[in-house]
Motif scaffolding. Structure first.
Motif, PDB file in Angstrom:
ATOM      1  N   ILE A 473    -117.421  34.642 -37.561  1.00 31.41           N
ATOM      2  CA  ILE A 473    -115.963  34.222 -37.312  1.00 31.41           C
ATOM      3  C   ILE A 473    -115.089  35.356 -37.782  1.00 31.41           C
ATOM      4  O   ILE A 473    -115.227  35.538 -39.004  1.00 31.41           O
ATOM      5  N   TYR A 474    -114.183  36.059 -37.179  1.00 29.98           N
ATOM      6  CA  TYR A 474    -113.242  36.938 -37.659  1.00 29.98           C
ATOM      7  C   TYR A 474    -111.935  36.701 -38.033  1.00 29.98           C
ATOM      8  O   TYR A 474    -111.468  35.831 -37.213  1.00 29.98           O
ATOM      9  N   ASN A 475    -111.455  37.371 -39.221  1.00 31.79           N
ATOM     10  CA  ASN A 475    -110.091  37.231 -39.460  1.00 31.79           C
ATOM     11  C   ASN A 475    -109.142  38.221 -38.499  1.00 31.79           C
ATOM     12  O   ASN A 475    -109.413  39.276 -38.763  1.00 31.79           O
ATOM     13  N   LEU A 476    -108.493  37.798 -37.471  1.00 36.01           N
ATOM     14  CA  LEU A 476    -107.953  38.794 -36.576  1.00 36.01           C
ATOM     15  C   LEU A 476    -106.846  39.811 -37.180  1.00 36.01           C
ATOM     16  O   LEU A 476    -106.607  40.825 -36.444  1.00 36.01           O
ATOM     17  N   SER A 477    -106.458  39.413 -38.275  1.00 37.12           N
ATOM     18  CA  SER A 477    -105.146  40.261 -38.844  1.00 37.12           C
ATOM     19  C   SER A 477    -105.809  41.502 -39.447  1.00 37.12           C
ATOM     20  O   SER A 477    -105.227  42.346 -39.166  1.00 37.12           O
ATOM     21  N   ASP A 478    -106.877  41.411 -40.201  1.00 34.90           N
ATOM     22  CA  ASP A 478    -107.427  42.483 -40.766  1.00 34.90           C
ATOM     23  C   ASP A 478    -108.929  42.679 -40.312  1.00 34.90           C
ATOM     24  O   ASP A 478    -109.566  44.080 -40.775  1.00 34.90           O
ATOM     25  N   MET A 479    -109.280  42.190 -39.368  1.00 38.47           N
ATOM     26  CA  MET A 479    -110.848  42.397 -38.598  1.00 38.47           C
ATOM     27  C   MET A 479    -111.848  42.289 -39.450  1.00 38.47           C
ATOM     28  O   MET A 479    -112.770  43.226 -39.555  1.00 38.47           O
ATOM     29  N   THR A 480    -111.863  41.452 -40.522  1.00 40.21           N
ATOM     30  CA  THR A 480    -112.987  41.034 -41.405  1.00 40.21           C
ATOM     31  C   THR A 480    -113.540  39.731 -41.211  1.00 40.21           C
ATOM     32  O   THR A 480    -112.961  38.977 -40.671  1.00 40.21           O
ATOM     33  N   ILE A 481    -114.799  39.676 -41.426  1.00 42.51           N
ATOM     34  CA  ILE A 481    -115.688  38.604 -41.315  1.00 42.51           C
ATOM     35  C   ILE A 481    -115.241  37.570 -42.161  1.00 42.51           C
ATOM     36  O   ILE A 481    -115.282  37.746 -43.421  1.00 42.51           O
ATOM     37  N   SER A 482    -114.793  36.607 -41.798  1.00 47.68           N
ATOM     38  CA  SER A 482    -114.228  35.326 -42.672  1.00 47.68           C
ATOM     39  C   SER A 482    -115.285  34.371 -43.056  1.00 47.68           C
ATOM     40  O   SER A 482    -115.355  33.522 -43.924  1.00 47.68           O
ATOM     41  N   PHE A 679    -107.718  33.198 -36.592  1.00 45.43           N
ATOM     42  CA  PHE A 679    -109.381  33.695 -36.497  1.00 45.43           C
ATOM     43  C   PHE A 679    -109.914  33.787 -35.139  1.00 45.43           C
ATOM     44  O   PHE A 679    -109.061  33.179 -34.158  1.00 45.43           O
ATOM     45  N   GLY A 680    -110.775  34.473 -34.729  1.00 43.12           N
ATOM     46  CA  GLY A 680    -111.515  34.595 -33.633  1.00 43.12           C
ATOM     47  C   GLY A 680    -113.149  34.799 -33.827  1.00 43.12           C
ATOM     48  O   GLY A 680    -113.485  35.222 -34.667  1.00 43.12           O
ATOM     49  N   GLN A 681    -113.726  34.132 -32.660  1.00 44.60           N
ATOM     50  CA  GLN A 681    -115.122  34.220 -32.587  1.00 44.60           C
ATOM     51  C   GLN A 681    -115.353  34.363 -31.278  1.00 44.60           C
ATOM     52  O   GLN A 681    -114.945  34.030 -30.197  1.00 44.60           O
ATOM     53  N   GLY A 682    -116.728  35.097 -30.948  1.00 47.07           N
ATOM     54  CA  GLY A 682    -117.351  35.232 -29.391  1.00 47.07           C
ATOM     55  C   GLY A 682    -118.265  36.240 -29.288  1.00 47.07           C
ATOM     56  O   GLY A 682    -118.248  37.000 -30.222  1.00 47.07           O
ATOM     57  N   TYR A 683    -118.490  36.590 -28.039  1.00 46.03           N
ATOM     58  CA  TYR A 683    -119.533  37.449 -27.750  1.00 46.03           C
ATOM     59  C   TYR A 683    -118.834  38.869 -27.946  1.00 46.03           C
ATOM     60  O   TYR A 683    -119.882  39.757 -27.834  1.00 46.03           O
ATOM     61  N   TYR A 684    -117.556  39.066 -27.889  1.00 47.95           N
ATOM     62  CA  TYR A 684    -116.946  40.222 -27.994  1.00 47.95           C
ATOM     63  C   TYR A 684    -117.222  40.882 -29.422  1.00 47.95           C
ATOM     64  O   TYR A 684    -117.471  42.006 -29.681  1.00 47.95           O
ATOM     65  N   PHE A 685    -117.450  39.879 -30.439  1.00 49.67           N
ATOM     66  CA  PHE A 685    -117.709  40.156 -31.870  1.00 49.67           C
ATOM     67  C   PHE A 685    -119.242  40.206 -31.765  1.00 49.67           C
ATOM     68  O   PHE A 685    -119.809  41.376 -32.326  1.00 49.67           O
ATOM     69  N   SER A 686    -119.693  39.228 -31.609  1.00 48.81           N
ATOM     70  CA  SER A 686    -121.320  39.042 -31.704  1.00 48.81           C
ATOM     71  C   SER A 686    -121.896  37.782 -31.105  1.00 48.81           C
ATOM     72  O   SER A 686    -121.110  36.735 -31.209  1.00 48.81           O
TER      73      SER A 686
END
Length: 706
Positions: A473-482, A679-686
């Motif tokens: 799950i990514y923090n969309l503001s700084d694109m780090t894994i939260s 936040f965001g998650q999905g196949y775009y990330f992994s």
């Protein structure tokens, strides 16, 4: 030519009905009466202009009488109108197949009956005139060449005397040499505009250009056209489409062809009206069950001839439709059905069929490569219900249940497929809103299968056949894994990977979800502690089932699990579906507050797929709101973007952080960033990863930063 009095044969086994028709028509026609089918066959002749035929009679019925009349040379062209109290689409279709031209329901409306009688008497008279004049013209073309000049004058006379449209066409250039007044009136042109100036194709509708061109091109440069008869669509000066019957007689000596034209437009409109009533839904205009069955029958025949052919039937039923009818009224319910039909049409391909059976029941007949594709099509249908329906200023969120039958079974009759699709649909509705079920021929032995799977599930828990996969799950503001969401997978020793949607419902039904859920919590906490020791401060999202949420020992277990694994409770985020917390909202608030008291985070999962009350949502002590992937998939449209924006604005106003699920493209991710989604998650990330690959993924991310 003086109009003769038409001869009408009235066939009815009831004297009252015959007497009524005789009195009604006596001033307009010469009436013959027959009291049964046998007498009708004796009285009918080539001199008969029209038959008014009762459908249901003793001896032989009206359909059989019609069929026999059409088999006879002398009565084949006599039009037949059925008059009957039977209002059965199947019976009417049989009447049309037997050669009937029209149907009038009993008790009949006099104006309607008279109108239809006049139409068919006119068609009969024009057909006879065309036949007569065509015979005369064909006789004339056999005369010697030296008579041609005189014959042309006679043709012109015949043209002008005929009540049917006629023209003379140059066989070589296809230009029109001569036309009569009826042709000009029919097509909307003057003689000066047409003769020697316009081409035959100029009066043919573009839809039928290829057919006529094929006929015109069928002869080589040195040979003449052949005489022919065909029905094509014509087009008038004002672009009106007509249904026209053409009879072409070739005149070799003149290198031309004479064409008689009979306007069938009114007849075809009557036929189309009857066809619409018989085979289409009046509300939606979609095919009804009868037409659906006809097309399904053809698919079954194709499959029997070619086992490589694959098709599927999907029965669809709106969830909670009765609630819409009860709250908004039946008229608004009908509006919802119409809107639903349009969305379903967007789901099908040209070769597929979507049908409306009545009420909120729909059916789809689709061609596919295999069962997975059919299931994917079902998922796309579900996606069509992500956006609300707007009815009378109200936004209505609803889902649909589906039952699926595929052609891999040896079906021989559409009724068998209807039966099994209905069985699968009822099974889907019993599972819950928005579900679909593929029919299993062994469904009658379902209890045995469930017991077997339950046994295997118990054994799997004992033998630890489960593993956890982790999706970042990514923090969309700084694109780090939260953080990561822990997702269970069952590695069956014989069946391989068993999907969660197969065994989780069984686990919940049998309450095996409790030990399974405890294992998930314990394993995910251990992994979170391990990563913490590695210096990775991630939140671990863990799904909590409805059964676990209602378990009285839940709080003790959560507290013991946190202590046993030495985990900071703030690193654990428990996810509950919207439907679980809304099942008993007041009790849910109490339980959620107790969980928060342990220091854990809370998230509402699949937001938008249930029926949340905003009043309750602001009372829930939640940290995150996970926006269901179905909303993310609609962001290609302006309305989809507006809906996501509205959800995000709501979460921000409530002080809740939103998590967008199912992000699959860079465009979706960037759009969500612009909307200030947290936040965001999905196949775009992994995709979900096992422990080894998850740690490798983390390391690759860290290496990139270095």
């Amino acid at each position: 030519m003086e109009d003769k009095i038409p001869k009408i044969l009235v066939v009815d086994d009831e004297f009252v009905n015959r007497s009524m028709l005789r009195k009604f028509l006596a001033s307009r026609a010469d009436i013959l009466e027959a009291e049964d089918g046998y007498q009708a066959l004796e009285l009918a002749s080539s001199q008969t202009d029209l038959v008014l035929l009762d459908l249901m009679m003793e001896g032989i019925d009206g359909i059989e009488v019609c069929r026999r009349l059409k088999d006879r040379e002398d009565t084949r062209e006599v039009p037949v109108i059925f008059i009957s109290a039977v209002n059965n689409p199947k019976v009417k279709a049989q009447g049309l197949e037997a050669g009937g031209m029209d149907f009038v329901d009993k008790p009949f409306d006099r104006n309607e009956l008279l109108s239809r009688i006049n139409i068919h008497l006119t068609l009969r008279r024009q057909t006879q005139e065309i036949k007569k004049y065509t015979q005369e013209l064909e006789h004339l073309v056999e005369k010697r060449t030296w008579e041609l000049q005189e014959s042309e004058k006679k043709y012109r006379t015949l043209f002008e005397a005929s009540k049917s449209a006629m023209l003379l066409m140059n066989t070589s250039s296809k230009q029109l040499i001569m036309v009569n007044k009826e042709f000009c009136d029919l097509m909307g042109y003057s003689r000066d505009e047409v003769e020697e100036k316009m081409h035959f194709l100029d009066f043919v509708h573009p839809e039928d250009h290829w057919r006529v061109q094929k006929y015109l091109d069928s002869s080589g440069a040195t040979t003449e056209l052949e005489s022919a008869e065909f029905e094509i669509k014509g087009i008038t000066r004002d672009q009106k489409k007509l249904h026209l019957y053409h009879k072409i007689a070739v005149i070799p000596e003149w290198k031309s062809s004479i064409i008689s034209i009979f306007d069938l437009t009114d007849k075809r409109l009557v036929e189309e009206e009857l066809r619409q009533r018989t085979f289409y839904s009046r509300l939606t205009g979609l095919p009804n069950s009868e037409l659906f069955k006809n097309r399904l029958k053809k698919s079954i025949q194709t499959y029997q001839e070619d086992k490589g052919y694959f098709f599927a039937v999907i029965f669809i039923d709106l969830d909670r439709f009765k609630l819409v009818n009860d709250s908004l009224g039946h008229q608004k319910g009908d509006e919802l059905i119409v809107l639903m039909s349009k969305r379903l049409e967007n789901c099908v391909k040209k070769r597929d069929t979507v049908a409306h059976f009545g009420g909120d029941d729909f059916g789809l007949l689709i061609e596919a490569e295999d069962l997975p594709e059919a299931a994917l099509r079902a998922e796309k249908i579900k996606d069509q219900f992500a956006e609300p329906f707007e009815i009378a200023g109200n936004e209505i969120f609803t889902t649909c249940s589906m039952g699926i039958v595929v052609s891999s079974q040896d079906y021989s009759d559409p009724e068998e497929i209807f039966r099994d699709a209905d069985t699968a649909l009822h099974r889907a509705k019993s599972i819950g809103p928005g579900s679909y079920v593929v029919f299993d021929p062994q469904m009658h032995a379902q209890v045995s299968n469930l017991l077997q799977l339950e046994t295997e599930l118990r054994k799997a828990i004992q033998q630890k056949e489960f593993v956890l996969y982790y999706q970042p799950i990514y923090n969309l503001s700084d694109m780090t894994i939260s953080g990561f969401e822990a997702l269970i997978r069952w590695i069956h020793p014989d069946k391989g990977m068993v999907p969660p949607n197969v065994f989780i419902p069984i686990a919940e039904e049998t309450e095996l979800i409790t030990p399974l859920g405890e294992w998930i919590l314990d394993t995910a906490c251990k992994q979170a502690f391990k990563w913490r020791q590695m210096g990775l401060d991630f939140t671990m999202n863990i799904n909590l089932s409805g059964v676990q949420f209602k378990d009285k020992n839940l709080l003790n277990f959560l507290e013991n699990t946190i202590l046993r694994n030495s985990i900071n409770p703030w690193n654990i985020n428990l996810e509950l579906t919207e439907s679980v917390v809304m099942d008993d909202a007041e009790d849910s608030i109490t339980t959620l507050n107790k969980i928060k008291g342990l220091g854990l985070k809370l998230s509402i999962d699949d937001f938008g797929t249930g029926y949340s009350s905003l009043n309750y949502l602001q009372k829930f002590p939640i940290d995150n709101l996970k926006i269901d992937r179905s909303f993310i998939n609609t962001m290609e449209s302006q309305s989809g973007q507006a809906l996501v924006r509205a959800i995000l604005a709501m979460t921000q106003s409530l002080g809740i952080k939103a998590v967008a699920e199912g992000i699959e493209t860079k465009e979706q991710m960037q759009m969500l960033q612009s909307f200030n989604c947290y936040f965001g998650q999905g196949y775009y990330f992994s995709k979900p990863l096992d422990v080894k690959n998850a740690e490798q993924y983390i390391q690759e991310i860290l290496d990139k930063k270095d």
